[in-house]
Each structure stands twice: as C-alpha cells, then as structure tokens.
Scaffold this active site. Structure first.
Site, PDB file in Angstrom:
ATOM      1  N   LYS A 150       1.642  -7.406  12.081  1.00 41.15           N
ATOM      2  CA  LYS A 150       1.807  -7.758  10.661  1.00 41.15           C
ATOM      3  C   LYS A 150       2.684  -9.000  10.528  1.00 41.15           C
ATOM      4  O   LYS A 150       2.334  -9.932   9.789  1.00 41.15           O
ATOM      5  CB  LYS A 150       2.424  -6.578   9.892  1.00 41.15           C
ATOM      6  CG  LYS A 150       1.430  -5.437   9.688  1.00 41.15           C
ATOM      7  CD  LYS A 150       2.074  -4.143   9.194  1.00 41.15           C
ATOM      8  CE  LYS A 150       1.037  -3.012   9.204  1.00 41.15           C
ATOM      9  NZ  LYS A 150       1.600  -1.698   8.863  1.00 41.15           N
ATOM     10  N   GLN A 209       7.347   0.980   7.595  1.00 38.24           N
ATOM     11  CA  GLN A 209       6.319   1.447   8.528  1.00 38.24           C
ATOM     12  C   GLN A 209       6.373   2.969   8.690  1.00 38.24           C
ATOM     13  O   GLN A 209       7.428   3.546   8.908  1.00 38.24           O
ATOM     14  CB  GLN A 209       6.501   0.743   9.886  1.00 38.24           C
ATOM     15  CG  GLN A 209       5.435   1.067  10.901  1.00 38.24           C
ATOM     16  CD  GLN A 209       4.021   0.611  10.487  1.00 38.24           C
ATOM     17  OE1 GLN A 209       3.825  -0.496  10.010  1.00 38.24           O
ATOM     18  NE2 GLN A 209       3.046   1.488  10.655  1.00 38.24           N
ATOM     19  N   ASP A 242       1.721  -1.599   0.131  1.00 41.31           N
ATOM     20  CA  ASP A 242       0.985  -0.518   0.808  1.00 41.31           C
ATOM     21  C   ASP A 242       0.201   0.321  -0.211  1.00 41.31           C
ATOM     22  O   ASP A 242      -0.697   1.069   0.152  1.00 41.31           O
ATOM     23  CB  ASP A 242       1.977   0.420   1.528  1.00 41.31           C
ATOM     24  CG  ASP A 242       2.010   0.170   3.031  1.00 41.31           C
ATOM     25  OD1 ASP A 242       1.064  -0.452   3.558  1.00 41.31           O
ATOM     26  OD2 ASP A 242       2.987   0.609   3.676  1.00 41.31           O
TER      27      ASP A 242
END
Ligand code: NAD
Length: 292
Positions: free
Chosen positions: A54, A98, A121
């Site tokens: 990422k 994460q 997200d």
C-alpha cells in the site's frame, strides 16, 4: 475442455492506477497532495506485506504516504490517540488501520474513531449506511469494490443474474452482496455462511459465485454451475516446502478443477488481490477531492 476468460486483476489494477495517476496530477495542480496514513500494530507477516504494497503504491502515484508502525503492546488508548491525531492532520485524507490488530485491541472502537470522511476502508458505520443507501459520497470497502470493477471491465452482465456470495464479513461478504444487489448491478443475491445448509447446492444456483471464506480450495467442481463466473477472494497461505518462503498462496476455489467449467474466473494470486490496493488508491483520491 472449456477455456474460461481469466479475469486478470493485475492488468485491470494497472489501468485503474493509471487513472489514479492522472487524477493525482490534477489534484497536485490545484495544490492538493493526496495523503494516506497506514497504521500497523504488531508484526503479523501477511499484514506487513499488505502495508508495504500500500505505501509503495502511494509513493508511485505521488501521494503523501505515512506508515505508522506501532509495537504489539500498544494500548487501545494509545492507538485511539494516533487515530485522533491523523483525523486532525490536514495533510492526511485517508486513514487505514491494518486488520487484524492484536487481540487486546477493540477493532470496532478503532474504526468508529476514524473520521468517516477519511475512512478509505469504508468500515465506519456512517460509510456502511451510505453503502446500504447507495449514496456515492461514502467509501465502498476496497476488496468488494475491486471485484465489481473486475466484473464491469470484463463485460460481465450482473443484471438479473443469480449471485451467491459465500462469507458474511463486513470487509468482503456483506458489502459484496450489497453492491451486487444495488440498483446499478441488479443481481439477485444469496449470502451463504458457516451455518448455511447444503452449501454446494446453494452455490450450484449461482451465475456469479463469490468465495470469501478463508478456506483453501473449499469450492469444488461439483459446486459450480457450468458457465458460471467465479470470483475467488480467498488468500490462504498453504505450507509448501518447495517454496523459499515455505508457503504458497491459494484461493478458496479449487482452481484446477473449477476453471474448465466456468465462463470466467479470477486466479489467485493475480485476481482480486491487486484490485484491492488499486481501489484503496481510488478511495484516497475521493477523500482528497471531497475534503479539498
Ligand atoms: P472472515 O473470517 O471475516 O469471514 C469469513 C466468512 O466465511 C464468515 O462470514 C463465515 O461465516 C464464512 N465461513 C467460514 N467457514 C465457512 C464454511 N465452512 N462454509 C461457509 N462459510 C464459511 O474473512 P474475510 O475477512 O471476509 O476474508 C475472507 C477471505 O478473503 C480470506 O481468505 C482473506 O484472506 C481474503 N481476503 C482477501 C482480500 C483480497 O484483497 N483479495 C481482502 C480481504 C480478505
């Protein structure tokens, strides 16, 4: 033997990233540098790989990218404070913590602390509500958004299709089902899960079968209707002594036996995985545009 259309996530993701590069240049010209902060708590090896890709992709696109690595002993309150600081940082448009965090962290509380306008997200309840309401100002979770993009650019017609999604997580299964049933896609959707009865029979109904379970090669040939489109979201590490890493990656679908039956299928790796990162970059650009 039928040869299915292979849904090549690598090349579709590369095309999405080209669009992102162009949009980044436009934003930079207006004095806005898209900024993404990725927070990793602990040292889960798979998470480290994801976070690495990422931040690398951010750098390639010219984003401002912040990688915050915290020790596994980080307390809930310390993590919440990191999120609050990122919420207040004008250089950051997207925040991602994460998953999975260490066991002592309440992940739900962390997600709720993220400013929904920076929740790239798409896990915050406000964005979940916007997905249900089909409000495009919300953020769609990256993996299901990537699956939908793959279907769209591959010319797969979802309208009126019978779709079965195996898995009901908030990260993949539920949002995937919502996207398929939306007024844009118009599929008829069944969500199957660990308590579903006669899963093979449910799957055999599917024109579009999405597997998001986390069980290597669970979906067998006799679960799949001939001509179905199969989207394999699973990423499973299976021990393999012949590999330097000691493992190989496999999906939730028994690819070798299922592929010849399908009209289209995603490989693992190289299918849904690359799409997830590309859609994260798209979501970060959306956040940068919306926050200005
Ligand atoms: P999860 O563990 O949160 O959810 C798994 C779901 O599968 C649950 O809803 C459960 O009900 C269902 N399930 C479990 N056992 C089952 C069974 N025997 N029969 C039917 N259903 C069963 O997992 P998740 O976060 O949704 O991820 C699913 C898979 O997708 C994992 O392999 C994960 O690594 C992978 N994943 C891939 C990407 C990507 O970018 N390609 C992104 C996220 C997750």
């Amino acid at each position: 033997m039928n040869s299915p259309q292979i849904l090549d996530g690598k090349s579709v993701a590369a095309a999405v990233l080209d669009e992102c590069r162009a949009e980044t240049a436009e934003l930079l010209a207006k004095g806005i540098q898209p900024g993404l902060a990725v927070v990793l708590v602990g040292s889960d090896p798979a998470s480290q790989v994801y976070v690495g890709s990422k931040t690398r992709t951010c750098a390639e696109l010219g984003f401002h990218s912040l990688k915050i690595e915290l020790p596994a002993e980080t307390t809930q309150e310390e993590l919440l404070q990191v999120v609050r600081d990122l919420n207040a940082d004008p250089a950051i448009h997207g925040i991602l913590v994460q998953s999975p965090p260490p066991k002592h962290i309440d992940e739900e509380a962390v997600i709720r602390e993220i400013d929904p306008r920076k929740d790239v997200d798409g896990f915050h309840p406000e964005n979940v509500a916007k997905l249900v309401l089909e409000d495009p100002s919300g953020f769609v979770p990256c993996t299901p958004a990537g699956c939908m993009k793959l279907l769209e650019v591959s010319g797969i017609n979802t309208h009126g299709a019978e779709a079965v999604v195996i898995g009901r997580s908030m990260i993949v299964g539920k949002p995937m089902a919502l996207l398929l049933v939306s007024k844009i896609s118009n599929a008829t959707v069944t969500i199957a899960h660990s308590r579903s009865k006669d899963l093979p029979a449910i799957c055999r109904r599917a024109d579009i079968l999405v597997a998001a379970v986390g069980r290597p090669e669970m979906v067998r040939a006799d679960w799949v209707k001939p001509g179905a489109v199969v989207i394999d979201v699973g990423i499973n590490r299976v021990p393999d002594a012949s590999k330097k890493s000691g493992f190989r990656l496999t999906g939730d679908v028994a690819y070798q036996e299922v592929a010849p039956l399908c009209s289209a299928i995603t490989p693992v790796p190289g299918g849904v995985g690359p799409m997830t990162i590309a859609m994260l970059m798209k979501n970060t650009l959306q956040a940068a545009r919306q926050l200005g």
